[in-house]
Design a protein around this motif. Structure first.
Motif, short mmCIF file in Angstrom:
data_model
loop_
_atom_site.label_atom_id
_atom_site.label_comp_id
_atom_site.label_asym_id
_atom_site.label_seq_id
_atom_site.Cartn_x
_atom_site.Cartn_y
_atom_site.Cartn_z
N ARG A 1 23.49 44.78 28.17
CA ARG A 1 24.85 45.30 28.36
C ARG A 1 24.89 46.34 29.48
NH1 ARG A 1 28.86 44.51 24.66
NH2 ARG A 1 30.12 45.20 26.41
N GLY B 1 39.26 42.42 41.00
CA GLY B 1 39.24 41.30 40.07
C GLY B 1 37.84 40.73 39.93
N LEU B 2 37.77 39.43 39.63
CA LEU B 2 36.50 38.74 39.48
C LEU B 2 36.23 37.95 40.75
CD1 LEU B 2 37.43 39.15 36.42
CD2 LEU B 2 35.97 37.17 35.94
N GLU C 1 38.59 25.37 30.55
CA GLU C 1 38.46 26.77 30.20
C GLU C 1 37.04 27.26 30.42
OE1 GLU C 1 39.50 27.55 26.20
OE2 GLU C 1 38.90 29.65 26.27
N PHE D 1 33.40 33.36 28.62
CA PHE D 1 32.71 34.47 29.26
C PHE D 1 31.77 35.20 28.30
CE2 PHE D 1 34.46 34.93 33.49
CZ PHE D 1 35.54 34.08 33.44
N GLY D 2 30.70 35.73 28.88
CA GLY D 2 29.82 36.63 28.15
C GLY D 2 30.37 38.05 28.17
N PRO D 3 29.68 38.98 27.50
CA PRO D 3 30.17 40.35 27.38
C PRO D 3 30.00 41.18 28.65
CG PRO D 3 28.07 40.13 26.29
CD PRO D 3 28.46 38.76 26.73
N TYR E 1 43.99 35.05 31.71
CA TYR E 1 42.92 35.60 30.88
C TYR E 1 43.26 37.05 30.55
CZ TYR E 1 39.60 31.74 31.58
OH TYR E 1 38.97 30.53 31.57
N GLN F 1 41.48 40.81 29.01
CA GLN F 1 40.27 41.56 28.66
C GLN F 1 40.70 42.83 27.94
OE1 GLN F 1 37.78 42.88 31.95
NE2 GLN F 1 35.96 42.39 30.76
N GLY G 1 36.61 46.97 26.01
CA GLY G 1 35.31 46.76 25.38
C GLY G 1 35.02 45.35 24.92
N HIS H 1 35.13 40.82 25.52
CA HIS H 1 34.94 39.76 26.50
C HIS H 1 36.26 39.35 27.13
CE1 HIS H 1 31.24 38.01 24.16
NE2 HIS H 1 31.27 39.30 24.15
N LEU H 2 36.19 38.80 28.30
CA LEU H 2 37.34 38.14 28.90
C LEU H 2 37.63 36.89 28.07
CD1 LEU H 2 38.69 38.95 31.64
CD2 LEU H 2 37.54 37.00 32.63
N LEU I 1 40.63 33.58 27.09
CA LEU I 1 41.78 32.82 27.57
C LEU I 1 43.03 33.17 26.78
CD1 LEU I 1 42.61 30.48 29.54
CD2 LEU I 1 42.36 28.96 27.57
N GLU J 1 43.57 44.45 30.28
CA GLU J 1 43.69 44.01 31.67
C GLU J 1 43.92 42.49 31.66
OE1 GLU J 1 40.59 45.27 34.34
OE2 GLU J 1 41.92 44.97 36.06
N PHE K 1 44.38 38.89 33.84
CA PHE K 1 43.99 38.22 35.08
C PHE K 1 44.62 36.83 35.14
CE2 PHE K 1 40.75 41.09 36.61
CZ PHE K 1 40.28 41.71 35.46
N PHE L 1 40.36 34.04 40.87
CA PHE L 1 41.05 35.03 40.06
C PHE L 1 41.88 35.97 40.93
CE2 PHE L 1 39.49 34.76 35.70
CZ PHE L 1 38.41 33.89 35.84
N GLY M 1 43.94 41.38 38.98
CA GLY M 1 44.14 41.93 37.65
C GLY M 1 45.29 42.93 37.57
#
Lengths: 115, 114
Positions: free
Chosen positions: A9, A42-43, A103, A106-108, B36, B38, B41, B43-44, B46, B88, B90, B104, B107
């Motif tokens: 993390r 953003g991502l 879809e 996502f991971g944490p 999406y 978030q 704390g 996960h992102l 859908l 947030e 997106f 993306f 945000g």
């Protein structure tokens, strides 16, 4: 439930170190992705993979490489970490290469700090 | 290259206010569209998606979005926000036939005050 896990993390590394970020998904997804998330930007896609041993560059691949030796695992490698690589790194996976727009799960995230 | 614009970077609302977050994309071909979310704390995840058919799509937690092809837009709406919607958001676009790659937006930080 699809589960995407990331090895850490939080991670703190020094400039010049080689850094490995690991991602594992448990749903037999073909597609896997690495993004970095920065405030206001953003991502952004770094690399992605459609299959084992296959990889393609995303929008910002410079300074990164990836490895996908097994279907469930996708690793992001920072060959020589720099301070501008301090960021949140997100891994994602999805199924079905042929069906665009499926879809992504996502991971944490891994928050990497490079000192 | 395609791009996704989210014009509202920070939005602050009171509980029960209505919400609309803008999303515009630049690509002229056939697209799949996503929102999406978030939460702090978490996960992102859908919120909703549009592939084809009815341009008004409904998602989780009372959210909906409308695809307006002529305006290249996919705005997110909720008639009455709750404090728990603080998150947030997106917008993302995939090109049909583009192999599942998403682009993306930058945000929108939504804060809902009690």
């Amino acid at each position: 439930d699809v589960k995407v896990t990331q090895s850490s993390r939080y991670l703190v590394k020094r400039t010049g170190e080689k850094v490995f970020l690991e991602c594992v998904q448990d749903m037999d997804h073909e597609n896997m992705f690495w993004y970095r998330q920065d405030p206001g930007l953003g991502l952004r896609l770094i690399y992605f993979s459609y299959d084992v041993k296959m990889k393609e560059k995303g929008d910002i691949p410079e300074g990164y490489s990836v490895s996908r030796e097994k279907k469930e695992r996708f690793s992001l490698i920072l060959e020589s970490a720099s301070t501008n690589q301090t960021s949140m790194y997100l891994c994602a996976s999805s199924r079905d290469r042929g069906l665009s727009g499926n879809e992504q799960f996502f991971g944490p995230g891994t928050r990497l700090t490079v000192l | 290259a395609q791009s996704v614009s989210q014009h509202n970077h920070h939005v602050i609302l009171s509980e029960a206010a209505s919400l609309e977050l803008g999303c515009n994309y630049s690509y002229g071909g056939t697209v799949n569209l996503f929102w999406y979310v978030q939460y702090p704390g978490q996960h992102l995840q859908l919120l909703l998606k549009y592939f084809s058919g009815d341009p008004l799509v409904k998602g989780i937690k009372g959210f909906e979005a409308e695809f307006i092809k002529s305006k290249f837009s996919f705005n997110l709406r909720k008639p009455s926000v709750q404090w728990s919607d603080t998150a947030e958001y997106f917008c993302a676009v995939a090109l049909t036939g583009g192999g599942n790659k998403l682009t993306f937006g930058t945000g929108t930080q939504l804060k809902v005050e009690l």
